[in-house]
Design an enzyme around this catalytic site. Structure first.
Site, PDB file in Angstrom:
ATOM      1  N   ASN A  14      80.913  82.232  42.288  1.00 20.13           N
ATOM      2  CA  ASN A  14      80.139  82.860  43.360  1.00 20.13           C
ATOM      3  C   ASN A  14      80.029  81.902  44.544  1.00 20.13           C
ATOM      4  O   ASN A  14      81.058  81.549  45.124  1.00 20.13           O
ATOM      5  CB  ASN A  14      78.810  83.453  42.891  1.00 20.13           C
ATOM      6  CG  ASN A  14      77.851  82.525  42.215  1.00 20.13           C
ATOM      7  OD1 ASN A  14      78.069  82.099  41.088  1.00 20.13           O
ATOM      8  ND2 ASN A  14      76.739  82.204  42.873  1.00 20.13           N
ATOM      9  N   ASP A  15      78.865  81.464  44.960  1.00 19.36           N
ATOM     10  CA  ASP A  15      78.679  80.791  46.253  1.00 19.36           C
ATOM     11  C   ASP A  15      79.641  79.624  46.487  1.00 19.36           C
ATOM     12  O   ASP A  15      79.840  78.789  45.606  1.00 19.36           O
ATOM     13  CB  ASP A  15      77.270  80.205  46.362  1.00 19.36           C
ATOM     14  CG  ASP A  15      76.176  81.225  46.171  1.00 19.36           C
ATOM     15  OD1 ASP A  15      76.485  82.379  45.822  1.00 19.36           O
ATOM     16  OD2 ASP A  15      75.005  80.854  46.354  1.00 19.36           O
ATOM     17  N   GLN A  31      80.121  77.743  42.940  1.00 22.78           N
ATOM     18  CA  GLN A  31      79.341  78.071  41.762  1.00 22.78           C
ATOM     19  C   GLN A  31      80.270  78.652  40.700  1.00 22.78           C
ATOM     20  O   GLN A  31      81.095  79.534  40.988  1.00 22.78           O
ATOM     21  CB  GLN A  31      78.252  79.069  42.116  1.00 22.78           C
ATOM     22  CG  GLN A  31      77.139  78.507  43.000  1.00 22.78           C
ATOM     23  CD  GLN A  31      76.202  77.612  42.211  1.00 22.78           C
ATOM     24  OE1 GLN A  31      75.246  78.074  41.608  1.00 22.78           O
ATOM     25  NE2 GLN A  31      76.473  76.317  42.215  1.00 22.78           N
ATOM     26  N   SER A  75      73.440  76.008  44.124  1.00 25.41           N
ATOM     27  CA  SER A  75      74.211  75.714  45.338  1.00 25.41           C
ATOM     28  C   SER A  75      73.682  74.530  46.127  1.00 25.41           C
ATOM     29  O   SER A  75      72.524  74.122  45.984  1.00 25.41           O
ATOM     30  CB  SER A  75      74.252  76.951  46.235  1.00 25.41           C
ATOM     31  OG  SER A  75      74.969  77.983  45.608  1.00 25.41           O
ATOM     32  N   ARG A 150      65.766  76.537  46.955  1.00 26.08           N
ATOM     33  CA  ARG A 150      67.111  76.138  46.550  1.00 26.08           C
ATOM     34  C   ARG A 150      68.093  76.078  47.721  1.00 26.08           C
ATOM     35  O   ARG A 150      67.783  76.423  48.845  1.00 26.08           O
ATOM     36  CB  ARG A 150      67.644  77.115  45.496  1.00 26.08           C
ATOM     37  CG  ARG A 150      67.587  78.585  45.872  1.00 26.08           C
ATOM     38  CD  ARG A 150      68.147  79.405  44.709  1.00 26.08           C
ATOM     39  NE  ARG A 150      67.962  80.833  44.871  1.00 26.08           N
ATOM     40  CZ  ARG A 150      66.930  81.517  44.360  1.00 26.08           C
ATOM     41  NH1 ARG A 150      65.995  80.884  43.682  1.00 26.08           N
ATOM     42  NH2 ARG A 150      66.829  82.823  44.549  1.00 26.08           N
ATOM     43  N   ASP A 151      69.299  75.620  47.378  1.00 25.90           N
ATOM     44  CA  ASP A 151      70.475  75.612  48.265  1.00 25.90           C
ATOM     45  C   ASP A 151      70.332  74.635  49.429  1.00 25.90           C
ATOM     46  O   ASP A 151      70.450  75.023  50.601  1.00 25.90           O
ATOM     47  CB  ASP A 151      70.765  77.018  48.815  1.00 25.90           C
ATOM     48  CG  ASP A 151      70.727  78.102  47.750  1.00 25.90           C
ATOM     49  OD1 ASP A 151      71.003  77.767  46.588  1.00 25.90           O
ATOM     50  OD2 ASP A 151      70.417  79.257  48.076  1.00 25.90           O
ATOM     51  N   GLU A 202      67.923  82.692  51.245  1.00 24.43           N
ATOM     52  CA  GLU A 202      68.802  81.807  50.478  1.00 24.43           C
ATOM     53  C   GLU A 202      69.861  81.188  51.390  1.00 24.43           C
ATOM     54  O   GLU A 202      70.051  81.576  52.535  1.00 24.43           O
ATOM     55  CB  GLU A 202      69.490  82.593  49.361  1.00 24.43           C
ATOM     56  CG  GLU A 202      68.576  83.067  48.263  1.00 24.43           C
ATOM     57  CD  GLU A 202      69.353  83.626  47.093  1.00 24.43           C
ATOM     58  OE1 GLU A 202      69.066  83.211  45.948  1.00 24.43           O
ATOM     59  OE2 GLU A 202      70.245  84.479  47.294  1.00 24.43           O
TER      60      GLU A 202
END
Length: 380
Positions: A14-15, A31, A75, A150-151, A202
């Site tokens: 994913n990311d 990810q 992430s 996050r991230d 996000e």
């Protein structure tokens, strides 16, 4: 080797993470759940490229080893400092594992920390000895969420290093800003939000183009509209005015159905390059791509795009390195045209009017609003 679109050699992706030009190579992390083509306990996959077109896989870079990331490495971003690659990411610890699948949490029970790992060469990552927790889980609920912070995106400012982190407060998305002199000790500075515009923000990104501040946001919880917000989770940007985001100025990065969690970086040529994740479901239910069953992998990343700023707007173009893959070309201007369907072609479309649909042949059309192409479809 992957060409054009980066995907994991197998299983889940994913990311995009840690996108950076480092020591003459483009490094792109992502990810990754390495055990099945489904979301699970997150790792970071790693690939490198000379030209942003052909990608060579380098295996798994990050994997859970510490208490604060035992349930996954979410992430983050990468910077170069003193010749080393510094990676910042969110470590996840499940409050309670699902007894039927220990790679997932019960009731979305996360505890999130911001973590760092340093690599001497950009290829080797000591997951046991080189990790540190730089921001502990947020216990003060007035600034953000212990579960949903996050991230981290890190960049060098004029006077210090800065970090922006996605979060939520009172069911409203917000970004948190931190500052550091040494990439190790971080202090909270302030937050940025637009109340009522998404329940969580996000994958934050902040950068300047031609002196203009840009804030990239991936908000969840926006209501689908006729010509906007077709994805379950959206991603777009604010061109900041006086350092503040205005809802009316929010524009989506991509008006399609499969684009989320983009990340940008500045490469060795001074270009601002953007890449995102292709693989979003089209309904609030579990989605499985056919490749998961037939080939054992699911999802991929978009082609890299160069982002420029002009006349108060951002423009995106496939990176010039992709031009070498093109063959025949067709230019289209107006309301209709015949398009060859027997091979690759270039499409240059000019549209006028506030809203409408332009036919490009028997089975091909595009929709537009305010002069921007927002949907490009085949009728089948």
């Amino acid at each position: 080797m992957d060409k054009i679109h980066l995907k994991s050699p197998s299983n889940w992706i994913n990311d995009p993470n840690g996108f950076i030009y480092y020591k003459g190579k483009y490094h792109l992390f992502y990810q990754h759940f390495p055990y099945a083509p489904v979301w699970g306990r997150m790792h970071w996959g790693h690939a490198v490229s000379d030209d942003l077109v052909t990608w060579e896989h380098k295996g798994i870079a990050l994997y859970p080893t510490k208490k604060n990331d035992r349930s996954g490495c979410f992430s983050g971003s990468a910077v170069e400092h003193d010749g080393k690659m510094y990676i910042f990411y969110t470590g996840i610890n499940y409050r309670e594992e699902d007894p039927e699948n220990i790679n997932c949490a019960l009731n979305y029970g996360f505890i999130a920390s911001q973590m760092k790992i340093v690599s001497q060469d950009g290829y080797t990552f000591d997951n046991f000895n080189a990790k540190t927790t730089i921001i502990q889980p947020l216990r003060d609920s007035t600034s953000g969420s212990e579960s949903d912070t996050r991230d981290p995106k890190v960049w060098r400012g004029s006077d210090a290093w800065y970090m922006i982190v996605g979060s939520t407060f009172d069911n409203n998305g917000r970004f948190l800003f931190f500052k550091s002199e040494n990439l190790e000790n971080w202090e909270y500075v302030n937050y940025c939000e637009k109340r009522g515009f998404g329940c969580i923000w996000e994958c934050p990104d902040y950068f300047t183009l031609e002196g203009q501040e840009v804030l990239s946001v991936s908000p969840q919880g926006l209501t689908r509209e006729e010509f906007r917000f077709q994805n379950i989770y959206q991603s777009g940007y604010f061109i900041l005015k006086d350092g503040k985001p205005e809802e009316k100025d929010f524009r989506e990065w991509d008006h399609g159905f499969d684009f989320y969690a983009p990340q940008t970086f500045q490469d060795g040529k001074g270009r601002r390059i953007l890449i995102g994740w292709m693989g979003m479901p089209d309904a609030d239910e579990e989605y499985v791509n056919p490749t998961a069953q037939s080939e054992g992998w699911q999802h991929c990343l978009t082609v890299p795009r160069e982002v420029t700023y002009k006349n108060g707007m951002l423009y995106q173009y496939p990176v010039e390195e992709l031009n070498g893959l093109r063959k025949t070309g067709v230019s289209v201007s107006g309301s209709s045209a015949e398009i060859p369907v027997n091979g690759p072609f270039d499409l240059d479309v000019q549209v006028k009017g506030e809203q409408g649909k332009v036919s490009l042949g028997e089975n091909l059309f595009l929709e537009y609003q305010d002069g921007d192409v927002i949907l490009f479809r085949f009728n089948v």
